[in-house]
Design a protein around this motif. Sequence first.
Motif, PDB file in Angstrom:
ATOM      1  N   VAL A  34       0.837  -1.202   0.000  1.00  0.00           N
ATOM      2  CA  VAL A  34       0.000   0.000   0.000  1.00  0.00           C
ATOM      3  C   VAL A  34       0.873   1.253   0.000  1.00  0.00           C
ATOM      4  CG1 VAL A  34      -1.657   1.323   1.368  1.00  0.00           C
ATOM      5  CG2 VAL A  34      -2.017  -1.114   1.018  1.00  0.00           C
ATOM      6  N   LEU A  35       1.917   1.259   0.817  1.00  0.00           N
ATOM      7  CA  LEU A  35       2.813   2.425   0.862  1.00  0.00           C
ATOM      8  C   LEU A  35       3.506   2.639  -0.483  1.00  0.00           C
ATOM      9  CD1 LEU A  35       4.430   2.132   4.409  1.00  0.00           C
ATOM     10  CD2 LEU A  35       2.763   3.809   3.609  1.00  0.00           C
ATOM     11  N   ILE A  36       3.992   1.552  -1.076  1.00  0.00           N
ATOM     12  CA  ILE A  36       4.640   1.664  -2.385  1.00  0.00           C
ATOM     13  C   ILE A  36       3.642   2.163  -3.425  1.00  0.00           C
ATOM     14  CG2 ILE A  36       5.653   0.315  -4.279  1.00  0.00           C
ATOM     15  CD1 ILE A  36       7.061  -1.357  -2.133  1.00  0.00           C
ATOM     16  N   GLY A  37       2.418   1.677  -3.375  1.00  0.00           N
ATOM     17  CA  GLY A  37       1.382   2.131  -4.310  1.00  0.00           C
ATOM     18  C   GLY A  37       1.100   3.621  -4.164  1.00  0.00           C
ATOM     19  N   ILE A  38       0.977   4.088  -2.925  1.00  0.00           N
ATOM     20  CA  ILE A  38       0.702   5.513  -2.690  1.00  0.00           C
ATOM     21  C   ILE A  38       1.875   6.369  -3.166  1.00  0.00           C
ATOM     22  CG2 ILE A  38       0.376   7.244  -0.877  1.00  0.00           C
ATOM     23  CD1 ILE A  38      -1.266   5.134   0.652  1.00  0.00           C
ATOM     24  N   ILE A  39       3.079   5.964  -2.821  1.00  0.00           N
ATOM     25  CA  ILE A  39       4.266   6.730  -3.236  1.00  0.00           C
ATOM     26  C   ILE A  39       4.397   6.736  -4.758  1.00  0.00           C
ATOM     27  CG2 ILE A  39       6.789   6.747  -3.166  1.00  0.00           C
ATOM     28  CD1 ILE A  39       6.557   5.712  -0.251  1.00  0.00           C
ATOM     29  N   SER A  40       4.168   5.597  -5.402  1.00  0.00           N
ATOM     30  CA  SER A  40       4.240   5.520  -6.865  1.00  0.00           C
ATOM     31  C   SER A  40       3.199   6.420  -7.516  1.00  0.00           C
ATOM     32  CB  SER A  40       4.034   4.083  -7.341  1.00  0.00           C
ATOM     33  OG  SER A  40       5.046   3.257  -6.863  1.00  0.00           O
ATOM     34  N   TYR A  41       1.992   6.422  -6.961  1.00  0.00           N
ATOM     35  CA  TYR A  41       0.928   7.270  -7.500  1.00  0.00           C
ATOM     36  C   TYR A  41       1.319   8.740  -7.416  1.00  0.00           C
ATOM     37  CZ  TYR A  41      -3.448   9.791  -7.868  1.00  0.00           C
ATOM     38  OH  TYR A  41      -4.417  10.688  -8.231  1.00  0.00           O
ATOM     39  N   VAL A  42       1.837   9.168  -6.274  1.00  0.00           N
ATOM     40  CA  VAL A  42       2.220  10.572  -6.089  1.00  0.00           C
ATOM     41  C   VAL A  42       3.345  10.947  -7.063  1.00  0.00           C
ATOM     42  CG1 VAL A  42       3.266  12.194  -4.452  1.00  0.00           C
ATOM     43  CG2 VAL A  42       1.417  10.703  -3.708  1.00  0.00           C
ATOM     44  N   ILE A  43       4.345  10.068  -7.187  1.00  0.00           N
ATOM     45  CA  ILE A  43       5.453  10.344  -8.101  1.00  0.00           C
ATOM     46  C   ILE A  43       4.948  10.420  -9.543  1.00  0.00           C
ATOM     47  CG2 ILE A  43       7.571   9.363  -9.082  1.00  0.00           C
ATOM     48  CD1 ILE A  43       8.214   8.317  -6.260  1.00  0.00           C
ATOM     49  N   TYR A  44       4.124   9.476  -9.959  1.00  0.00           N
ATOM     50  CA  TYR A  44       3.578   9.455 -11.312  1.00  0.00           C
ATOM     51  C   TYR A  44       2.715  10.683 -11.563  1.00  0.00           C
ATOM     52  CZ  TYR A  44       0.907   7.965 -15.372  1.00  0.00           C
ATOM     53  OH  TYR A  44       0.317   7.910 -16.587  1.00  0.00           O
ATOM     54  N   PHE A  45       1.871  11.030 -10.604  1.00  0.00           N
ATOM     55  CA  PHE A  45       0.996  12.200 -10.741  1.00  0.00           C
ATOM     56  C   PHE A  45       1.829  13.463 -10.947  1.00  0.00           C
ATOM     57  CE2 PHE A  45      -1.257  15.804  -8.837  1.00  0.00           C
ATOM     58  CZ  PHE A  45      -2.437  15.780  -9.563  1.00  0.00           C
ATOM     59  N   ASN A  46       2.859  13.661 -10.131  1.00  0.00           N
ATOM     60  CA  ASN A  46       3.718  14.843 -10.263  1.00  0.00           C
ATOM     61  C   ASN A  46       4.475  14.835 -11.586  1.00  0.00           C
ATOM     62  OD1 ASN A  46       2.924  15.954  -7.816  1.00  0.00           O
ATOM     63  ND2 ASN A  46       4.539  14.920  -6.672  1.00  0.00           N
ATOM     64  N   SER A  47       4.916  13.658 -12.001  1.00  0.00           N
ATOM     65  CA  SER A  47       5.630  13.549 -13.272  1.00  0.00           C
ATOM     66  C   SER A  47       4.726  13.929 -14.442  1.00  0.00           C
ATOM     67  CB  SER A  47       6.151  12.122 -13.437  1.00  0.00           C
ATOM     68  OG  SER A  47       6.673  11.924 -14.716  1.00  0.00           O
ATOM     69  N   VAL A  48       3.527  13.405 -14.462  1.00  0.00           N
ATOM     70  CA  VAL A  48       2.581  13.709 -15.539  1.00  0.00           C
ATOM     71  C   VAL A  48       2.220  15.196 -15.519  1.00  0.00           C
ATOM     72  CG1 VAL A  48       0.222  13.308 -16.355  1.00  0.00           C
ATOM     73  CG2 VAL A  48       1.672  11.380 -15.738  1.00  0.00           C
ATOM     74  N   LYS A  49       2.004  15.732 -14.338  1.00  0.00           N
ATOM     75  CA  LYS A  49       1.667  17.155 -14.212  1.00  0.00           C
ATOM     76  C   LYS A  49       2.809  18.021 -14.742  1.00  0.00           C
ATOM     77  CE  LYS A  49       1.762  19.381 -10.292  1.00  0.00           C
ATOM     78  NZ  LYS A  49       1.528  19.836  -8.931  1.00  0.00           N
ATOM     79  N   ASP A  50       4.046  17.673 -14.421  1.00  0.00           N
ATOM     80  CA  ASP A  50       5.211  18.426 -14.905  1.00  0.00           C
ATOM     81  C   ASP A  50       5.349  18.317 -16.422  1.00  0.00           C
ATOM     82  OD1 ASP A  50       5.740  19.161 -12.301  1.00  0.00           O
ATOM     83  OD2 ASP A  50       7.354  17.680 -12.013  1.00  0.00           O
ATOM     84  N   LYS A  51       5.126  17.123 -16.959  1.00  0.00           N
ATOM     85  CA  LYS A  51       5.226  16.944 -18.406  1.00  0.00           C
ATOM     86  C   LYS A  51       4.139  17.728 -19.134  1.00  0.00           C
ATOM     87  CE  LYS A  51       7.629  12.546 -18.444  1.00  0.00           C
ATOM     88  NZ  LYS A  51       7.602  11.129 -18.778  1.00  0.00           N
ATOM     89  N   ILE A  52       2.931  17.706 -18.613  1.00  0.00           N
ATOM     90  CA  ILE A  52       1.839  18.471 -19.227  1.00  0.00           C
ATOM     91  C   ILE A  52       2.153  19.955 -19.174  1.00  0.00           C
ATOM     92  CG2 ILE A  52      -0.571  19.174 -18.925  1.00  0.00           C
ATOM     93  CD1 ILE A  52      -1.178  16.274 -18.135  1.00  0.00           C
ATOM     94  N   SER A  53       2.661  20.406 -18.059  1.00  0.00           N
ATOM     95  CA  SER A  53       3.024  21.820 -17.910  1.00  0.00           C
ATOM     96  C   SER A  53       4.123  22.197 -18.898  1.00  0.00           C
ATOM     97  CB  SER A  53       3.474  22.088 -16.479  1.00  0.00           C
ATOM     98  OG  SER A  53       3.893  23.412 -16.330  1.00  0.00           O
ATOM     99  N   ALA A  54       5.137  21.362 -19.027  1.00  0.00           N
ATOM    100  CA  ALA A  54       6.237  21.644 -19.953  1.00  0.00           C
ATOM    101  C   ALA A  54       5.746  21.654 -21.398  1.00  0.00           C
ATOM    102  CB  ALA A  54       7.353  20.626 -19.772  1.00  0.00           C
ATOM    103  N   THR A  55       4.896  20.691 -21.751  1.00  0.00           N
ATOM    104  CA  THR A  55       4.362  20.621 -23.106  1.00  0.00           C
ATOM    105  C   THR A  55       3.490  21.830 -23.416  1.00  0.00           C
ATOM    106  OG1 THR A  55       4.400  18.206 -22.987  1.00  0.00           O
ATOM    107  CG2 THR A  55       3.034  19.187 -24.707  1.00  0.00           C
TER     108      THR A  55
END
Length: 146
Positions: A34-55
Motif C-alpha cells: 500500500v505504501l509503495i502504491g501511494i508513493i508511486s501514485y504521487v510520483i507518477y501524478f507529479n511527473s505527468v503534471k510536470d510533463k503536461i506543464s512543460a508541453t
Amino acid sequence: MGQRFSILIQRIRKISVKNRIVFSFYITSIIPIVLIGIISYVIYFNSVKDKISATTTQSLLLSEMNIDMAIERLESNSIEISFSDNAQYALRNYSKLSDFEKFLLEQELQSQSAQQFTLTYFVSDVVLFTKDLETITAYGGRNSPG
C-alpha cells in the motif's frame, strides 16, 4: 488501559498459531504494498503534471513565435505595398483617374499583392484609403462601382 491491553492479548492467544502467522504475514506484506502504491501514485501524478506543464509551455511559446512571425510578415508586406510605386501613384492621383484607369490600377495592385498574400490564409482583403476616404482594393474583393 492495562486491562484493555491484557484483554486484547487474551483474545489474540485464543486465535490459533496458524491464523496468527497468516494474519501477521498479510499485515507485513500489505502495508509495504500500500505504501509503495501511494508513493508511486504521487510520483507518477507529479511527473505527468510536470510533463503536461512543460508541453503546454512549449506549445504556447511556439504559438507566440508563429504569431510574431506572421505579424512581422504582415507588417513587412503592408509597408512594401504602401511604398510601392503603384500604390503611391494611386494614393496621389486617384481622384483624377477615370473609372477605367482606376480599374486597371486596382488590377495591377491586386496582381502585385496576390504574390504576397496568396498563401496567407488569414488575409482576405487589402484596402488602401485615399485622403478623400475613397477605397482602393489592392487584394481580395472588388469595390462596387460608383
